[in-house]
Design a protein around this motif. Structure first.
Motif, PDB file in Angstrom:
ATOM      1  N   ALA A 254      72.052  56.983  66.666  1.00  0.00           N
ATOM      2  CA  ALA A 254      70.905  57.422  65.862  1.00  0.00           C
ATOM      3  C   ALA A 254      70.207  56.220  65.212  1.00  0.00           C
ATOM      4  O   ALA A 254      68.967  56.156  65.168  1.00  0.00           O
ATOM      5  CB  ALA A 254      71.364  58.409  64.789  1.00  0.00           C
ATOM      6  N   PHE A 255      70.971  55.256  64.696  1.00  0.00           N
ATOM      7  CA  PHE A 255      70.373  54.075  64.077  1.00  0.00           C
ATOM      8  C   PHE A 255      69.605  53.240  65.102  1.00  0.00           C
ATOM      9  O   PHE A 255      68.489  52.772  64.828  1.00  0.00           O
ATOM     10  CB  PHE A 255      71.459  53.212  63.421  1.00  0.00           C
TER      11      PHE A 255
ATOM     12  N   LEU B  96      78.007  49.481  64.165  1.00  0.00           N
ATOM     13  CA  LEU B  96      78.846  50.686  64.212  1.00  0.00           C
ATOM     14  C   LEU B  96      79.573  50.789  65.550  1.00  0.00           C
ATOM     15  O   LEU B  96      80.738  51.189  65.611  1.00  0.00           O
ATOM     16  CB  LEU B  96      77.988  51.931  63.976  1.00  0.00           C
TER      17      LEU B  96
ATOM     18  N   ARG C  77      81.726  60.788  65.487  1.00  0.00           N
ATOM     19  CA  ARG C  77      80.588  60.679  64.580  1.00  0.00           C
ATOM     20  C   ARG C  77      80.084  59.246  64.453  1.00  0.00           C
ATOM     21  O   ARG C  77      78.886  59.010  64.296  1.00  0.00           O
ATOM     22  CB  ARG C  77      80.976  61.231  63.207  1.00  0.00           C
ATOM     23  N   ARG C  78      80.989  58.280  64.517  1.00  0.00           N
ATOM     24  CA  ARG C  78      80.580  56.881  64.390  1.00  0.00           C
ATOM     25  C   ARG C  78      79.668  56.473  65.544  1.00  0.00           C
ATOM     26  O   ARG C  78      78.642  55.808  65.340  1.00  0.00           O
ATOM     27  CB  ARG C  78      81.822  55.988  64.343  1.00  0.00           C
TER      28      ARG C  78
ATOM     29  N   ALA D  10      77.906  58.548  67.485  1.00  0.00           N
ATOM     30  CA  ALA D  10      76.660  59.304  67.384  1.00  0.00           C
ATOM     31  C   ALA D  10      75.750  58.704  66.306  1.00  0.00           C
ATOM     32  O   ALA D  10      74.529  58.597  66.498  1.00  0.00           O
ATOM     33  CB  ALA D  10      76.958  60.764  67.068  1.00  0.00           C
ATOM     34  N   LEU D  11      76.329  58.287  65.184  1.00  0.00           N
ATOM     35  CA  LEU D  11      75.538  57.688  64.111  1.00  0.00           C
ATOM     36  C   LEU D  11      74.954  56.353  64.554  1.00  0.00           C
ATOM     37  O   LEU D  11      73.791  56.038  64.267  1.00  0.00           O
ATOM     38  CB  LEU D  11      76.406  57.510  62.860  1.00  0.00           C
TER      39      LEU D  11
ATOM     40  N   GLY E  93      73.219  49.958  63.906  1.00  0.00           N
ATOM     41  CA  GLY E  93      73.723  50.769  65.007  1.00  0.00           C
ATOM     42  C   GLY E  93      74.661  50.001  65.916  1.00  0.00           C
ATOM     43  O   GLY E  93      75.725  50.490  66.300  1.00  0.00           O
TER      44      GLY E  93
END
Length: 356
Positions: free
Chosen positions: A140-141, A290, A133-134, A136-137, A287
């Motif tokens: 996304a950012f 992360l 998830r990290r 993917a997030l 992003g």
């Protein structure tokens, strides 16, 4: 047990260099389109890349008197490389040049963010690369920052053939990026040079047959220089990043290319900075943070493997050398990895493409 952390900055540096060089090539290509047919320009860009890197390979060997520490491409690599050349070197550039000719620069920059998204989606769901998830997030950012950076708010764009062409180029490059990972253990300059010579020659020949005419020599030289840096050197760095970070993570950092292109456009066209630009930079920064702070650590098993790539004798390379193996490090030669189970921080690099 040694940590794999030192590998991360190397891969990130290569990915960011690839993004910066390619991002700068987009507004420069837009300037050249005023005097060069789109199809012909695609050929000149890649041919400049291929010929420049081929000359570098020749001169590096002759000037130093030493062979490359990188592994040469093998026959088994050719199908993967051929597919990468077809999608990334022939289809992608032609679609991009056609799209740029019919699409405002800001809209084109917006659409180019699709490449990182499509690269990651193909890597995750078709080629089964690990993500969490990290990651993917963070993707996304970075993508959200690129969208905000390029968004004009003008939806009256008419028939979106140019936009569709740019999106098609992004899909072609997404396929190319995943296929290139399959040969990323080979000599990256050799890979980029082969793609440039073949793709450039094909596109140039087809453009001339279709009726295009070569521009003046200074324009040809300018296109070749942009291609060498923005396609050739950029692709070389991208292949090295693939080796260390895997496809999706490399694609995420490469998604910063539109940000670099926007910065260069500001310098060229003397536009002022906007609040939107600042917010876009902030989103991209989150992003990247992360991704930089990712820690992927679990027990994993390396199956027995025999391959050839540039390496040093680290935790994953404890093989003996024969009398014909090259001295010094790094070096490349066929070597065998015995099966091993251990735990440490790692990323989906050349030696960590296991299932989860």
């Amino acid at each position: 047990m040694p940590s794999m952390k030192p590998t991360l900055p190397i891969g990130i540096g290569y990915a960011l260099a690839a993004a910066a060089l390619f991002g700068a090539s987009t507004p420069l290509s837009k300037l050249l389109l005023g005097s060069v047919d789109p199809w012909l320009l695609a050929g000149l860009l890649y041919l400049g890349s291929g010929l420049g890197l081929s000359l570098w390979l020749l001169l590096a060997t002759r000037l130093t008197g030493k062979g490359s520490t990188e592994a040469s491409l093998k026959r088994a690599d050719l199908p993967w490389l051929a597919g990468a050349i077809l999608f990334g070197g022939v289809v992608g550039p032609v679609l991009l040049m056609l799209g740029l000719a019919a699409t405002p620069a800001a809209s084109a920059s917006l659409l180019l963010n699709l490449e990182g998204v499509l690269t990651a989606l193909l890597a995750w769901f078709v080629f089964q690369e690990n993500f969490d998830r990290r990651i993917a997030l963070g993707m996304a950012f970075i993508t959200g920052g690129g969208v905000l950076l390029s968004w004009t708010g003008d939806t009256a764009a008419g028939v979106p053939w140019g936009a569709l062409a740019v999106a098609g180029a992004c899909l072609a490059w997404g396929i190319d990026n995943n296929l290139t990972r399959k040969v990323s253990g080979g000599n990256p300059v050799q890979i980029a040079a082969a793609k440039g010579v073949v793709a450039g020659g094909v596109n140039l020949g087809l453009a001339l047959v279709a009726g295009s005419h070569l521009p003046a020599f200074p324009t040809v030289l300018a296109a070749g220089t942009v291609g060498l840096l923005g396609y050739g050197v950029s692709l070389t760095c991208f292949v090295l990043a693939l080796r260390h970070l895997g496809t999706a993570r490399t694609g995420a950092y490469f998604s910063l290319a539109p940000f670099v292109g926007a910065l260069l456009s500001l310098a060229i066209f003397q536009d002022g900075l906007s609040i939107r630009f600042g917010f876009a930079a902030a989103l991209m920064g989150v992003g990247v943070w992360l991704h930089l702070t990712e820690r992927h650590d679990h027990e994993h098993t390396h199956e027995a493997l025999e391959h050839d790539h540039s390496h040093v004798h680290d935790e994953h390379h404890r093989h003996d050398h024969g009398p014909d193996d090259p001295p010094g490090e790094p070096h490349s030669h066929p070597h065998k990895h015995e099966a091993m189970t251990h735990s440490h921080v790692h990323y989906p690099d050349t030696h960590h493409r296991h299932e989860h």
